[in-house]
Design an enzyme around this catalytic site. Structure first.
Site, mmCIF file in Angstrom:
data_model
loop_
_atom_site.group_PDB
_atom_site.id
_atom_site.type_symbol
_atom_site.label_atom_id
_atom_site.label_comp_id
_atom_site.label_asym_id
_atom_site.label_seq_id
_atom_site.Cartn_x
_atom_site.Cartn_y
_atom_site.Cartn_z
ATOM 1 N N TYR A 97 -9.602 -10.674 11.476
ATOM 2 C CA TYR A 97 -10.034 -11.408 10.291
ATOM 3 C C TYR A 97 -10.250 -12.886 10.590
ATOM 4 O O TYR A 97 -10.976 -13.575 9.879
ATOM 5 C CB TYR A 97 -9.022 -11.212 9.157
ATOM 6 C CG TYR A 97 -8.945 -9.775 8.709
ATOM 7 C CD1 TYR A 97 -10.025 -9.173 8.063
ATOM 8 C CD2 TYR A 97 -7.810 -9.008 8.938
ATOM 9 C CE1 TYR A 97 -9.971 -7.848 7.656
ATOM 10 C CE2 TYR A 97 -7.745 -7.686 8.534
ATOM 11 C CZ TYR A 97 -8.832 -7.104 7.902
ATOM 12 O OH TYR A 97 -8.786 -5.795 7.515
ATOM 13 N N HIS A 151 -0.771 -0.234 5.799
ATOM 14 C CA HIS A 151 -1.195 0.765 6.779
ATOM 15 C C HIS A 151 -0.204 1.931 6.924
ATOM 16 O O HIS A 151 0.410 2.130 7.966
ATOM 17 C CB HIS A 151 -1.417 0.113 8.143
ATOM 18 C CG HIS A 151 -2.426 -0.989 8.130
ATOM 19 N ND1 HIS A 151 -2.728 -1.733 9.233
ATOM 20 C CD2 HIS A 151 -3.207 -1.489 7.129
ATOM 21 C CE1 HIS A 151 -3.648 -2.648 8.927
ATOM 22 N NE2 HIS A 151 -3.944 -2.500 7.638
ATOM 23 N N GLU A 204 -13.965 3.560 11.048
ATOM 24 C CA GLU A 204 -14.412 4.660 11.899
ATOM 25 C C GLU A 204 -14.288 6.018 11.231
ATOM 26 O O GLU A 204 -13.417 6.238 10.390
ATOM 27 C CB GLU A 204 -13.579 4.697 13.192
ATOM 28 C CG GLU A 204 -13.730 3.475 14.074
ATOM 29 C CD GLU A 204 -12.903 3.549 15.347
ATOM 30 O OE1 GLU A 204 -13.066 2.646 16.186
ATOM 31 O OE2 GLU A 204 -12.114 4.511 15.513
ATOM 32 N N GLN A 251 0.806 -1.214 0.000
ATOM 33 C CA GLN A 251 0.000 0.000 0.000
ATOM 34 C C GLN A 251 0.845 1.272 0.000
ATOM 35 O O GLN A 251 0.305 2.380 0.007
ATOM 36 C CB GLN A 251 -0.918 -0.001 1.225
ATOM 37 C CG GLN A 251 -1.893 -1.155 1.254
ATOM 38 C CD GLN A 251 -2.582 -1.316 2.598
ATOM 39 O OE1 GLN A 251 -2.362 -0.546 3.535
ATOM 40 N NE2 GLN A 251 -3.409 -2.344 2.716
#
Length: 363
Positions: free
Chosen positions: A260, A147, A239, A83
């Site tokens: 998960y 992340h 959120e 990412q």
């Protein structure tokens, strides 16, 4: 140079705009493809006086103006892994005077790969960044490619908020000796504002403004200047948070999601001294990009939050008072919505990572 610009424009699919309509609570809206053929686009920002810039995660920064797309030279070297890569771009309010462009990206740091922020000056001919200098990097990196967070928001006072993911290292989000899983606040030269909450505390990194975050990939100021972020949960528990100075947002001690594997996360959904989200999604929508709308073209949407969904391919509209999802704007164009911003005229622009394109929504 003209030949180079034309070649880039053709490669990116820059040409006659194509438009379609979508049904929304405000009636039919027109969705126009502004540019296509992009390679994992991540962030979009507007320039004063016209034009916009966008990033591609593999490391490219482009400027589009007056029907021409130009690849900007001189961007920092990035580690494009998972990412990570070249992520956010931020144009400060005084760009017309300074011509500064701020970028976030992933790079090798002590212990692995981490997020960093650099600033450069856009050349007069709009083709290169000059005097590029790094103003921040995470003090420790991590393995893997997850992340990074990495949204940059200019605060009302000119300081910078930067969102940082916990890099898949869950306990690090509660470790104030690391930048993982935090929102930091720095000055434009990388120095620490004197009124940051932990200045003078030898056990806490002074850049940290809030912590206990998982992976905040959306961030925006509201009309009062408060920072809001949208962040990924695990399986459930995405959120929307209103950031408070020195606050702990709980990850991974509390969450409305589960691992998960189906296992419980931490202690449950609440603990004294830890903040509750303004809104959460279950199941997860994988939120990325957050915009708080001015109401310029759609007065009924004034103060509403718009968040892109990477997982379910829609734009989530959330009410601005008692925050909750009230509408899903969805079409073939909204495939993996990575970023969403308001244009100077009130039009809503978004990046469709799945389509490799940038779109504009107008009445």
């Amino acid at each position: 140079m003209r030949a180079v610009i034309i070649a880039v424009a053709i490669c990116l699919g820059f040409g006659a705009a194509s438009a379609q309509t979508l049904e929304t609570s405000a009636g039919k809206v027109t969705v126009t493809k502004m540019i296509g053929g992009l390679d994992t686009p991540w962030a979009l920002e507007f320039l004063p006086g016209g034009g916009y810039v966008f990033t591609e995660r593999e490391g490219s920064l482009f400027l589009v103006k007056e029907g021409k797309a130009t690849k900007i030279k001189g961007t920092p070297s990035v580690v494009a892994t998972g990412q990570g890569g070249l992520l956010d771009v931020m144009i400060p309010r005084d760009f017309a005077q300074t011509r500064e462009i701020f970028l976030s990206y992933s790079k090798n740091v002590s212990g692995g790969v981490g997020a960093a922020v650099a600033v450069g000056i856009l050349s007069a001919d709009n083709t290169a960044l000059t005097n590029v200098r790094e103003i921040f990097q995470m003090n420790k990196g991590s393995g893997g490619g997850r992340h990074f967070g990495s949204r940059i928001v200019e605060a009302r006072d000119g300081s910078l908020f930067v969102t940082l993911g916990e890099r898949g290292d869950r306990p690090a989000a509660q470790d104030l000796s690391r930048h993982h899983g935090s929102v930091i606040r720095i000055q434009r030269d990388g120095s620490v504002p004197r009124d940051n909450p932990y200045v003078g505390n030898a056990n806490v990194l002074p850049e940290i403004y809030s912590y206990g975050h998982r992976n905040p990939q959306g961030a925006s100021l509201d009309a009062a200047g408060a920072l809001w972020v949208a962040e990924h949960g695990a399986q459930g528990g995405d959120e929307v948070n209103r950031i408070k100075k020195g606050a702990n947002f709980g990850w991974p001690v509390i969450s409305y999601g589960r691992h998960y594997s189906g296992a419980k996360i931490g202690e449950g959904s609440a603990r004294e001294g830890m903040e509750q989200p303004e809104h959460y999604w279950d199941p997860s929508i994988a939120p990325s990009g957050l915009m708080i709308y001015s109401g310029k073209l759609w007065p009924e949407w004034k103060g509403n939050l718009f968040v892109g969904s990477l997982k379910f391919d829609y734009i989530s509209r959330l009410s601005g008072g008692d925050v909750g999802e009230v509408e899903q704007i969805k079409g073939e164009q909204t495939e993996r919505v990575r970023d969403i911003v308001e244009g100077p005229d009130g039009a809503i622009w978004f990046i469709s990572e799945g389509q490799g394109a940038i779109y504009r929504i107008t009445p």
